[in-house]
Structures are given as C-alpha cells and as structure tokens.
Motif scaffolding. Structure first.
Motif, short mmCIF file in Angstrom:
data_model
loop_
_atom_site.label_atom_id
_atom_site.label_comp_id
_atom_site.label_asym_id
_atom_site.label_seq_id
_atom_site.Cartn_x
_atom_site.Cartn_y
_atom_site.Cartn_z
N ALA A 91 -10.68 -6.29 6.73
CA ALA A 91 -9.85 -5.23 5.62
C ALA A 91 -10.67 -5.90 4.84
N LEU B 289 -11.92 -2.55 1.84
CA LEU B 289 -10.32 -2.04 1.19
C LEU B 289 -10.70 -1.60 -0.01
N ILE C 59 -6.87 2.54 0.19
CA ILE C 59 -5.35 1.72 -0.06
C ILE C 59 -4.38 3.04 1.06
N THR D 138 -8.14 -7.31 -3.03
CA THR D 138 -8.72 -6.41 -2.00
C THR D 138 -6.65 -6.78 -1.37
N ALA E 122 -3.71 -4.09 -2.02
CA ALA E 122 -2.74 -3.76 -0.01
C ALA E 122 -1.46 -4.67 -0.19
#
Length: 363
Positions: A211, A214, A219, A267, A271
């Motif tokens: 991921a 993202l 998100i 990132t 998240a």
C-alpha cells in the motif's frame, strides 16, 4: 511436555491492550487462569508474556526462484518461530505446505493459495500467470485451496509503459472478488503504486499488501470501506536498491519507486491516523530473510504508530482480524515471554526469553 506436566508462566500476561493478568497455567497444551489441582511436574517460566506474534505477510516455501524443498521451508518456519512469530498468514506460495499442519513444533499457517498475476507481469516462478478472462476461475480455485484468503498481484511493472501499472481491468477484478466472497474467502492484493487502488477497493477488496501508493485522496476511501493494509516496511526498505538496479532500463519506474520509498512513513502514519487497520507483515520469503517480525513492529513505531497499537498489529488485533484466539481461557498455549515490558520498548520483541507453542517450550 507430557500430558500430565504443567507449565506455569509467572509474571505479567498481556492478554489484551488493556488487560494485564498475573500469570497463567498451561495444562495439556491449553491456557488456564486457574491453578490446576494437585499439579505435579510443574515447569516455571518468568517474564512478560504476549500472544504468539503474527506475521500477516510471510511466504513459507518460497525462494528467490519459486518453490523450495521441504527442508528449506522447514528452516524458514523454524526461523520465524524462533523470532516469536507463531501465526503466519502466508500471502501467496507455490509450495504445498499442508505438511506443516501436522507439526506441533512449527507455526500455524493461514494460506492464501498461490499468487494470481497477469501474464509476464510478476516474478517468474511465483504465480499463476493468466489473462483477465480466466481470473474468476483461478480465484475460485485458490479460494478452495487456501484457508480463507486469495492473493492477487494488483500491479507490477508494465515494460511497454516503463512504470508500475494495474494488472486487472476493473470489471474482471470486481467479478473475481465477488466470486471469492461467494466462496467465503477474503481477497488481498500486492499493490505498490497508486493507480490500481481505487478500482480494487471499490470492487470490495478486503486488504492491500504494501500500500505504498496510498494518497490523501485514497485514504478516506480505504477508511470508509474498512480495507486493511499490511505495509511490509522491512521490504519497502529495499526499494532504493531495486530502483538503482533498474535505472538504466526503466528510469520512470526507478524514480517512482524512490518516491514511494521516501514517503513510506508518512503514508503509514496517515493511514493509521485515518482509522485504516494496519497489521504487521514482513514479506519474508523470496529474497527477504525470515524472522523479521520484531523489526517490522519497530518500523511501524518509527513511522509514528503508537507502540501499543504496533504491538496490537502483531498480537491481539492481528489475531482477532485473522479469527484466531489470543491468550484466552482454553486456547492453545501459543505465547512468547520477554525479559521486560514490550509496551515500554517494542525493541524487546527482538529477544524472546522463551517461546511456547502448543504448550511446549520450544525455545
């Protein structure tokens, strides 16, 4: 440990993020919080106990060029065990590792079958390589072979484009994910880049591996759909070397991989802050060594995830996500004991004092 012997874990038992208990007993391989009556032949282990760690992205039976012999796979599993990883979600392997289920001294494995990739769009020898019209059939096949998971390769380098690109048209991905769900399996996908994510999430995918793609725009979509991520930061650390190796042939891809690496911590932290479930996985197997679960937990903390949440991502929360018990009454006694409280410093995970699997002290 014989059928009549008893193990007493003295000290503090971290049964949950907010539940600390004063010791436990292991009787006939199972956890009890009640002292057994008339217990003889008692062995004692002291320290801070956690549920057996979870490596939610690990490849037992996979080597750099594909499947490996059973003796190599056994060494991989033992290395993970020594690191305290007693529950593994094998996120794709061309090897049949069902023999592990008959070994009480090896970690428990939840299998996702074999990777499913686009033709000539993944590492040779790893995956079924197929075209979109066959995706549903192959997903059904791997759903039946696995333990409730299927693994897609969501993106990989497209040599004609010279960069990462989605593997599957949206319609094909949606039909395949729906078929997996019909058969009772969850679906996860390898995704490095940004441009495969929206289609997969809107098609109902359950989890995304790595991921790294993202973005602030994506998100909220992940968070609203409850799609989990397994960042595998110890693997993402290899991106600069990969980029250097492909620089001359695929400069666009190399630059992209470097950007994904540079923002990796931001990132993951973004998240987590948005409420996306984050779990620990190392991507061991292939070219990455096994036994890195503690290093991955430390990487999550470096990324800005609170230590207790990072611990949960490899213990209580991860086990709940995978449908396996932790340190509850009557559960199999799979636990790891440490010298000091891992909540104070997750780096303690790198040095287990004792590893207990199915009630037996194996390390």
């Amino acid at each position: 440990m014989s059928d009549h012997s008893v193990l007493h874990v003295k000290g503090r038992v971290l049964a949950g993020p907010d539940e600390v208990r004063d010791g436990l007993w292991v009787v006939e391989g199972r956890i009890s919080y009640d002292r057994p009556v008339g217990a003889r032949d008692v062995r004692t282990v002291e320290g801070w106990a956690l549920p057996g760690l979870v490596d939610a992205h690990c490849h037992v039976g996979l080597g750099a060029h594909g499947p490996v012999d059973t003796d190599v796979a056994e060494k991989q599993a033992l290395t993970d065990r020594e690191a305290g990883a007693l529950l593994i979600r094998d996120a794709g392997s061309p090897s049949d590792t069902r023999w592990v289920d008959d070994r009480e001294d090896l970690p428990k494995i939840i299998r996702a079958g074999r990777h499913i990739a686009r033709t000539r769009r993944y590492i040779r020898g790893y995956a079924h390589e197929i075209e979109p019209e066959d995706l549903v059939a192959y997903v059904a096949r791997e759903a039946r072979r696995g333990d409730g998971w299927v693994k897609l390769v969501g993106d990989w380098i497209d040599r004609e484009v010279g960069d990462l690109a989605p593997s599957w048209p949206r319609e094909a991905a949606g039909a395949a994910i729906a078929e997996a769900h019909r058969l009772g399996a969850r679906v996860t996908a390898h995704c490095f880049a940004e441009n495969s994510l929206r289609d997969l999430v809107e098609s109902g995918i359950d989890c995304v591996e790595h991921a790294t793609g993202l973005t602030d725009e994506l998100i909220p979509l992940f968070a609203s759909r409850g799609v989990a991520i397994v960042p595998t930061l110890v693997n993402i650390a290899t991106f600069p070397d990969l980029a250097a190796g492909g620089e001359s042939k695929f400069p666009r891809w190399s630059a992209h991989m470097r950007r994904l690496h540079e923002r990796r911590y931001d990132t993951v932290r973004s998240a987590y802050d948005a409420g996306i479930p984050v779990f620990v996985g190392t991507d061991a197997g292939g070219t990455l060594p096994h036994g890195l679960v503690a290093a991955e937990v430390a990487e999550l903390v470096t990324a800005g995830i609170p230590p207790l949440a990072a611990l949960s991502a490899t213990t209580w929360g991860a086990r709940e996500w995978l449908g396996r018990p932790g340190l509850v009454e009557g559960a199999p006694a799979d636990l790891v004991v440490y010298e000091s409280d891992p909540r104070d410093d997750v780096r303690v995970l790198a040095a287990p004092r004792r590893v207990v699997l199915n009630g037996t002290v194996v390390s």
